[in-house]
Design a protein around this motif. Structure first.
Motif, mmCIF file in Angstrom:
data_model
loop_
_atom_site.group_PDB
_atom_site.id
_atom_site.type_symbol
_atom_site.label_atom_id
_atom_site.label_comp_id
_atom_site.label_asym_id
_atom_site.label_seq_id
_atom_site.Cartn_x
_atom_site.Cartn_y
_atom_site.Cartn_z
ATOM 1 N N SER A 47 1.989 2.761 -3.481
ATOM 2 C CA SER A 47 0.924 3.056 -4.437
ATOM 3 C C SER A 47 1.354 4.139 -5.428
ATOM 4 O O SER A 47 1.803 5.219 -5.040
ATOM 5 C CB SER A 47 -0.340 3.509 -3.706
ATOM 6 N N TYR A 64 0.829 -1.208 0.000
ATOM 7 C CA TYR A 64 0.000 0.000 0.000
ATOM 8 C C TYR A 64 0.865 1.260 0.000
ATOM 9 O O TYR A 64 0.510 2.273 -0.607
ATOM 10 C CB TYR A 64 -0.902 -0.009 1.233
ATOM 11 N N TRP A 91 -1.242 -2.156 -6.589
ATOM 12 C CA TRP A 91 -1.006 -0.794 -6.130
ATOM 13 C C TRP A 91 -0.380 0.135 -7.185
ATOM 14 O O TRP A 91 -0.501 1.341 -7.062
ATOM 15 C CB TRP A 91 -0.094 -0.828 -4.896
#
Length: 298
Positions: free
Chosen positions: A139, A136, A162
Motif C-alpha cells: 500500500s 495490501y 493499493w
C-alpha cells in the motif's frame, strides 16, 4: 484397489486427505515435494492466522492434521494415469497401482521472469507473483510490474487498489499490447516502459532497482511478475480429460472432470489461484469421491 489416489501434497491434496481420512477411505497421497505454497514467505489472507503464516508452516500443519487419520502420504512422481474398468491404473516412479478414483491437485508452475536468481528472489518475496495474496502489504509504495502482454496491463490496473505509483515494464514485443491496452494505462496514469530488463540490483537482501542498460535504472519498493502460469495438466491430458482454453481442467459442480472418477482441485482448475479456494474445492472433491464410492454419484 485403493478407494482413491491423490496426486499432489499441497493445500488441496492435503485437505482432501483430511476429508477422505475422516470418511475412513483407503487412499494414498503422492507428493512430488514442489508445492507452490512452499514459496510463500508469509500469507496474511488465510483465515485463522491474524499474524500471517509461512507457506511451509501452513503445509506442515495441514499435513500434521491429515496424518491423524492414517493416510499413506509418500514422496513420488506420478508418471501416467490410465482409465481402466472400475477405475484407473496409475504409474508412480515406474510402479503401478490401481485406484477407483483419482484426485489431481498438481497445481500450476509460474512463468518466471528471465532474471538471474529469480527463484530465490521469489522465495524471499523480492519478486512477488500474487497481488491478491499480498497487495495490501505494498500500500502506497512504488510498484513495478513485469509483463509481456494484456495480463501485465490487467495486473497493473488491479494493483491500483493499493497504490497509484505503478510502472508497467513491458518485456514482450510491442504488438503484444493493443491500442486499447495502451489507452487504459494512459487513463490510469500508469507509466509504461517497453524494454528488456538486463539485471537487478540487490542491496541488503532487498531488490532495489531494475537495470535496462548502463544508464537506465528504475527503483521500486516492490516488483511483481505478471507473466502468467502453466497448468500441470499433462496427466489429465494423458487420461483424455477436457481442458478449457487456458489449459485448466474443466470440472462439474462436484469437481469431477470429463472422465468419470477423475477429479481435480486447486490451481489446476480455472478460478482464483488461492489456497482457500483450493481447500474448498478439495473438500467438495473428497466428499464427491466418498459419495461416488457409496453409489450416490456416477
Amino acid at each position: 484397489m485403493l478407494d482413491a489416489l491423490i496426486v499432489g501434497g499441497g493445500p488441496a491434496g492435503l485437505t482432501a486427505a483430511i476429508y477422505l481420512g475422516r470418511y475412513k477411505r483407503r487412499f494414498a497421497v503422492i507428493d512430488a515435494g514442489d508445492s507452490r505454497a512452499a514459496w510463500i514467505p508469509i500469507t496474511h489472507n488465510h483465515p485463522g492466522w491474524p499474524d500471517g503464516i509461512k507457506g511451509t508452516d501452513l503445509l506442515a500443519r495441514i499435513r500434521q492434521q491429515a496424518e491423524i487419520y492414517g493416510p499413506d502420504i509418500r514422496e513420488g512422481m506420478v508418471e501416467a494415469i490410465k482409465p481402466i474398468d472400475g477405475g484407473f491404473e496409475v504409474t508412480i516412479d515406474g510402479r503401478t497401482v490401481t485406484a477407483a478414483n483419482v484426485l489431481l491437485a498438481c497445481g500450476v508452475k509460474d512463468n518466471d521472469p528471465p532474471l538471474p536468481g529469480v527463484e530465490d528472489a521469489i522465495r524471499k518475496a523480492l519478486i512477488r507473483i500474487c497481488p491478491i495474496c499480498d497487495g495490501y502489504e505494498v500500500s502506497g509504495q512504488a510498484v513495478g510490474v513485469l509483463g509481456d502482454g494484456p495480463l501485465g496491463v490487467r495486473e497493473a490496473l488491479f494493483i491500483q487498489t493499493w497504490t497509484d505509483d505503478i510502472t508497467l515494464v513491458h518485456v514482450g514485443p510491442p504488438d503484444a499490447l493493443s491500442a486499447e491496452d495502451r489507452d487504459k494505462l494512459t487513463k490510469a496514469n500508469i507509466t509504461l516502459i517497453e524494454t528488456a530488463c538486463e539485471s537487478v540490483v540487490l542491496e541488503n537482501d532487498t531488490l532495489t532497482a531494475l537495470c535496462f542498460g548502463p544508464d537506465h535504472t528504475l527503483r521500486f519498493d516492490a516488483l511483481y511478475a505478471a507473466l502468467g502460469c502453466t497448468a500441470r495438466s499433462d496427466l489429465a491430458i494423458q487420461a483424455g480429460a477436457r481442458l478449457d482454453d487456458a489449459g485448466r481442467l474443466f470440472v462439474d459442480d462436484h469437481q469431477q472432470t470429463s472422465i468419470p472418477g477423475l477429479f481435480a482441485a486447486g490451481d489446476l482448475v480455472r478460478g482464483l489461484n488461492q489456497i482457500t479456494t483450493a481447500e474448498g474445492e478439495a473438500s467438495i472433491a473428497a466428499t464427491a469421491i466418498h459419495n461416488r464410492l457409496r453409489g450416490v454419484l456416477p
